[in-house]
Design a protein around this motif. Structure first.
Motif, mmCIF file in Angstrom:
data_model
loop_
_atom_site.group_PDB
_atom_site.id
_atom_site.type_symbol
_atom_site.label_atom_id
_atom_site.label_comp_id
_atom_site.label_asym_id
_atom_site.label_seq_id
_atom_site.Cartn_x
_atom_site.Cartn_y
_atom_site.Cartn_z
ATOM 1 N N ILE A 200 0.862 -1.184 0.000
ATOM 2 C CA ILE A 200 0.000 0.000 0.000
ATOM 3 C C ILE A 200 0.893 1.227 0.000
ATOM 4 O O ILE A 200 1.700 1.420 0.913
ATOM 5 N N ASN A 201 0.766 2.034 -1.044
ATOM 6 C CA ASN A 201 1.577 3.235 -1.192
ATOM 7 C C ASN A 201 0.883 4.413 -0.523
ATOM 8 O O ASN A 201 -0.251 4.751 -0.865
ATOM 9 N N VAL A 202 1.575 5.010 0.440
ATOM 10 C CA VAL A 202 1.029 6.119 1.209
ATOM 11 C C VAL A 202 1.536 7.438 0.633
ATOM 12 O O VAL A 202 2.723 7.579 0.332
ATOM 13 N N TYR A 203 0.621 8.386 0.464
ATOM 14 C CA TYR A 203 0.967 9.724 -0.025
ATOM 15 C C TYR A 203 0.950 10.711 1.138
ATOM 16 O O TYR A 203 -0.008 10.752 1.923
ATOM 17 N N PHE A 204 1.995 11.543 1.197
ATOM 18 C CA PHE A 204 2.035 12.655 2.133
ATOM 19 C C PHE A 204 1.991 13.965 1.350
ATOM 20 O O PHE A 204 2.666 14.115 0.332
ATOM 21 N N ALA A 205 1.188 14.900 1.822
ATOM 22 C CA ALA A 205 1.082 16.195 1.170
ATOM 23 C C ALA A 205 2.328 17.034 1.468
ATOM 24 O O ALA A 205 2.900 16.965 2.557
ATOM 25 N N VAL A 206 2.740 17.818 0.471
ATOM 26 C CA VAL A 206 3.868 18.738 0.626
ATOM 27 C C VAL A 206 3.504 20.064 -0.023
ATOM 28 O O VAL A 206 2.623 20.131 -0.892
ATOM 29 N N ALA A 207 4.194 21.123 0.381
ATOM 30 C CA ALA A 207 3.930 22.441 -0.196
ATOM 31 C C ALA A 207 4.502 22.561 -1.597
ATOM 32 O O ALA A 207 3.958 23.284 -2.439
ATOM 33 N N ASP A 208 5.604 21.840 -1.864
ATOM 34 C CA ASP A 208 6.267 21.900 -3.164
ATOM 35 C C ASP A 208 6.862 20.531 -3.461
ATOM 36 O O ASP A 208 7.792 20.091 -2.783
ATOM 37 N N CYS A 209 6.325 19.862 -4.477
ATOM 38 C CA CYS A 209 6.753 18.494 -4.801
ATOM 39 C C CYS A 209 8.233 18.445 -5.173
ATOM 40 O O CYS A 209 8.979 17.589 -4.692
ATOM 41 N N ASP A 210 8.671 19.372 -6.013
ATOM 42 C CA ASP A 210 10.059 19.336 -6.484
ATOM 43 C C ASP A 210 11.043 19.590 -5.345
ATOM 44 O O ASP A 210 12.108 18.957 -5.286
ATOM 45 N N GLU A 211 10.687 20.474 -4.437
ATOM 46 C CA GLU A 211 11.554 20.714 -3.286
ATOM 47 C C GLU A 211 11.626 19.479 -2.389
ATOM 48 O O GLU A 211 12.690 19.143 -1.861
ATOM 49 N N ALA A 212 10.498 18.792 -2.214
ATOM 50 C CA ALA A 212 10.488 17.583 -1.398
ATOM 51 C C ALA A 212 11.339 16.489 -2.034
ATOM 52 O O ALA A 212 12.083 15.776 -1.347
ATOM 53 N N VAL A 213 11.259 16.356 -3.358
ATOM 54 C CA VAL A 213 12.071 15.363 -4.072
ATOM 55 C C VAL A 213 13.555 15.687 -3.921
ATOM 56 O O VAL A 213 14.388 14.802 -3.663
ATOM 57 N N ALA A 214 13.901 16.954 -4.070
ATOM 58 C CA ALA A 214 15.297 17.361 -3.922
ATOM 59 C C ALA A 214 15.800 17.075 -2.513
ATOM 60 O O ALA A 214 16.935 16.604 -2.320
ATOM 61 N N ASN A 245 8.828 2.701 0.729
ATOM 62 C CA ASN A 245 8.234 3.442 -0.384
ATOM 63 C C ASN A 245 7.173 4.411 0.128
ATOM 64 O O ASN A 245 6.414 4.095 1.044
ATOM 65 N N PHE A 246 7.118 5.584 -0.483
ATOM 66 C CA PHE A 246 6.059 6.544 -0.191
ATOM 67 C C PHE A 246 5.991 7.528 -1.348
ATOM 68 O O PHE A 246 6.863 7.534 -2.228
ATOM 69 N N SER A 247 4.953 8.336 -1.365
ATOM 70 C CA SER A 247 4.826 9.365 -2.390
ATOM 71 C C SER A 247 4.581 10.713 -1.740
ATOM 72 O O SER A 247 4.076 10.791 -0.610
ATOM 73 N N VAL A 248 4.940 11.761 -2.453
ATOM 74 C CA VAL A 248 4.662 13.126 -2.014
ATOM 75 C C VAL A 248 3.805 13.786 -3.082
ATOM 76 O O VAL A 248 3.943 13.494 -4.285
ATOM 77 N N ILE A 249 2.916 14.668 -2.673
ATOM 78 C CA ILE A 249 2.039 15.337 -3.628
ATOM 79 C C ILE A 249 1.738 16.759 -3.166
ATOM 80 O O ILE A 249 1.446 16.993 -1.990
#
Length: 265
Positions: A200-214, A245-249
């Protein structure tokens, strides 16, 4: 926040062999702060976004093996009854319902196609104190190679209604509790290496996806997909340095029209 309806995601936690490294990673990527570690509860440590409890990290118990992975918990008014339905619908109960002080009762299980999840019967701990704000949980998807098994299981155990996304490029369904969409299901394609189990892939909200990835890749995380724009937000899939594993959005940056849905057959 009131106790959530049965089958609604209500909490997430993960086991990390290096708890301090996990705190530093997620503190940087998601802006989390952390409460005191509770030795009487196996080192369980709550994570906070803007002062609200949003998840927890915990060291492994003696003999506990395997790579780190986020575990999503679904609300239940009666964990023992839910455990019974899990078995009736072909799932496996990995940890029998267990009371955790006055906080509530937990249970761990595996659905028939292989994804592990938790069940939480709330006591004083009702679950997420915030959702869909930066640093907090906002969405989850079951990734499976056997969608028929997963669909039948989740609708049977939690009474979900199901709709199919009208998109020929993917096999995706959504599950509802009443009028609220609470979970997605994605069929794993050959893009997923065979050694990657259903999860199960969990998504966490972020203010800026690209900044979170960096921030994630700068601290040893792995970018697995994206960043990509969608009607739901700009998102990316990641793995942390310990393998979870997780995702940011970024829910505020949306592109395109919402896809239609049809009732599941």
């Amino acid at each position: 926040m009131a106790v959530r309806p049965e089958g609604t995601p209500c909490w997430a936690d993960a086991v990390f062999p290096d708890l301090q490294a996990a705190k530093e990673f997620y503190g940087e990527v998601l802006g989390w702060t952390f409460g005191e570690t509770a030795p009487e509860f196996g080192g369980y440590t709550q994570a906070y976004a803007d002062g609200k409890a949003v998840a927890a990290v915990v060291p492994p118990m003696p003999g506990q093996e395997g790579h780190s992975q986020w575990c999503l918990y679904f609300a239940s008014p009666d964990a023992a009854a839910t455990a019974g339905r899990i078995r009736e619908h072909g799932g496996e109960v990995l940890m029998e319902p267990m009371r955790v002080g006055d906080f509530g009762t937990m249970c761990l299980a595996r659905e028939p196609s292989g994804a592990v999840f938790g069940v939480w019967q709330a006591g004083s701990h009702e679950g997420f104190e915030a959702t869909a704000v930066p640093g907090a949980y906002c969405w989850a998807e079951v990734f499976t190679r056997e969608p028929g098994k997963a669909d039948a299981f989740f609708t049977g155990v939690f009474g979900y209604t199901s709709k199919r996304l009208e998109d020929d490029a993917i096999d995706f369904r959504i599950f509802n509790v009443g009028d609220e969409t609470v979970l997605g299901r994605m069929t794993m394609t050959e893009d997923f290496p065979p050694e990657v189990p259903p999860y199960i892939n969990v998504y966490f909200a972020v203010a800026d996806c690209d900044e979170a990835v960096a921030a994630a890749t700068g601290r040893g995380g792995e970018l697995r997909f994206g960043p990509m724009d969608s009607p739901f937000g700009r998102f990316a899939a990641l793995s942390d340095p310990q393998g979870a594993n997780f995702s940011v959005i970024d829910l505020t940056t949306t592109r395109g029209e919402m896809p239609g849905t049809t009732d599941a057959s």
